[in-house]
Scaffold this active site. Structure first.
Site, PDB file in Angstrom:
ATOM      1  N   VAL A   1       0.867  -1.185   0.000  1.00 52.95           N
ATOM      2  CA  VAL A   1       0.000   0.000   0.000  1.00 52.95           C
ATOM      3  C   VAL A   1       0.898   1.227   0.000  1.00 52.95           C
ATOM      4  O   VAL A   1       2.077   1.145   0.336  1.00 52.95           O
ATOM      5  CB  VAL A   1      -0.956   0.036   1.222  1.00 52.95           C
ATOM      6  CG1 VAL A   1      -2.008  -1.052   1.124  1.00 52.95           C
ATOM      7  CG2 VAL A   1      -0.185  -0.066   2.529  1.00 52.95           C
ATOM      8  N   SER A   2       0.334   2.359  -0.369  1.00 54.52           N
ATOM      9  CA  SER A   2       1.144   3.565  -0.552  1.00 54.52           C
ATOM     10  C   SER A   2       1.580   4.210   0.752  1.00 54.52           C
ATOM     11  O   SER A   2       2.643   4.820   0.824  1.00 54.52           O
ATOM     12  CB  SER A   2       0.373   4.593  -1.392  1.00 54.52           C
ATOM     13  OG  SER A   2       0.110   4.071  -2.673  1.00 54.52           O
TER      14      SER A   2
END
Length: 202
Positions: free
Chosen positions: A63-64
């Protein structure tokens, strides 16, 4: 010759890809018999006696940002359930960071494992979890080292417009973070405005 197995039958028996069977045979790890037409054939005894116990399935997820931790946990649950259902021995590698960042710890670990010939298969929830750009390079490495790539949700890959939108936001977020600091009010305000603009463009 009817008691001999083809490459695909040998792969099914050992739970590996046909590319891996051919590579093992070329490297002398397993014995083969050639037919008059030059095709590989294998005996069950030779295959079971040389079955590889160190084959590893790696499930990779990303995930970012840490704000998306819940999403990361959901991805891990999906990957773990899928791998367990297949009966694979697996390891989950997780990353926090932009899909444009090639220096993430988990990604580097994954590449090292693949290049050291330790990964039997790579499992992803979807292609974008690996990298925004350059995932095909990792897939080429997988092909070279005989690593099978399994993408669970191919239908959930984002459209070109969605990917472009996310990439633009990530690029500006990275540069604004470097300019103002990742926790600064200015940076957070820029990201907020970008998300609002993106919603209006849909």
């Amino acid at each position: 010759m009817s008691n001999l197995l083809t490459v695909s039958e040998a792969a099914e028996l050992l739970g590996v890809s046909t590319k891996t069977i051919r590579r093992w045979e070329n490297e002398g790890r397993i014995k083969s018999i050639r037919t008059e037409g030059g095709h590989r054939r294998f005996t069950v005894t030779d295959l079971i006696g040389n079955k590889q116990d160190n084959s590893l399935t790696v499930a990779y997820t990303r995930v970012s940002s840490h704000e998306q931790k819940d999403d990361l946990e959901r991805q891990k649950i999906v990957l773990e359930a899928y791998c367990a259902k297949q009966g694979w021995s697996f390891e989950v590698i997780s990353d926090f960071g932009s899909g444009l960042n090639y220096r993430k710890k988990g990604l580097i670990k994954l590449i090292k494992l693949i290049c050291s010939d330790q990964v039997e298969r790579l499992v992803l929830t979807n292609k974008e979890r690996l990298l925004r750009f350059g995932s095909d390079l990792i897939f080429t490495l997988c092909e070279i080292f005989g690593t099978e790539v399994v993408i669970i949700n191919r239908s959930e890959d984002s459209s070109f417009e969605e990917v472009l939108e996310q990439d633009v936001i990530e690029i500006i977020t990275i540069f604004s973070a470097r300019l103002y600091g990742s926790r600064s009010h200015n940076n957070k305000e820029i990201v907020k405005q970008l998300k609002e603009i993106a919603k209006q463009l849909k």
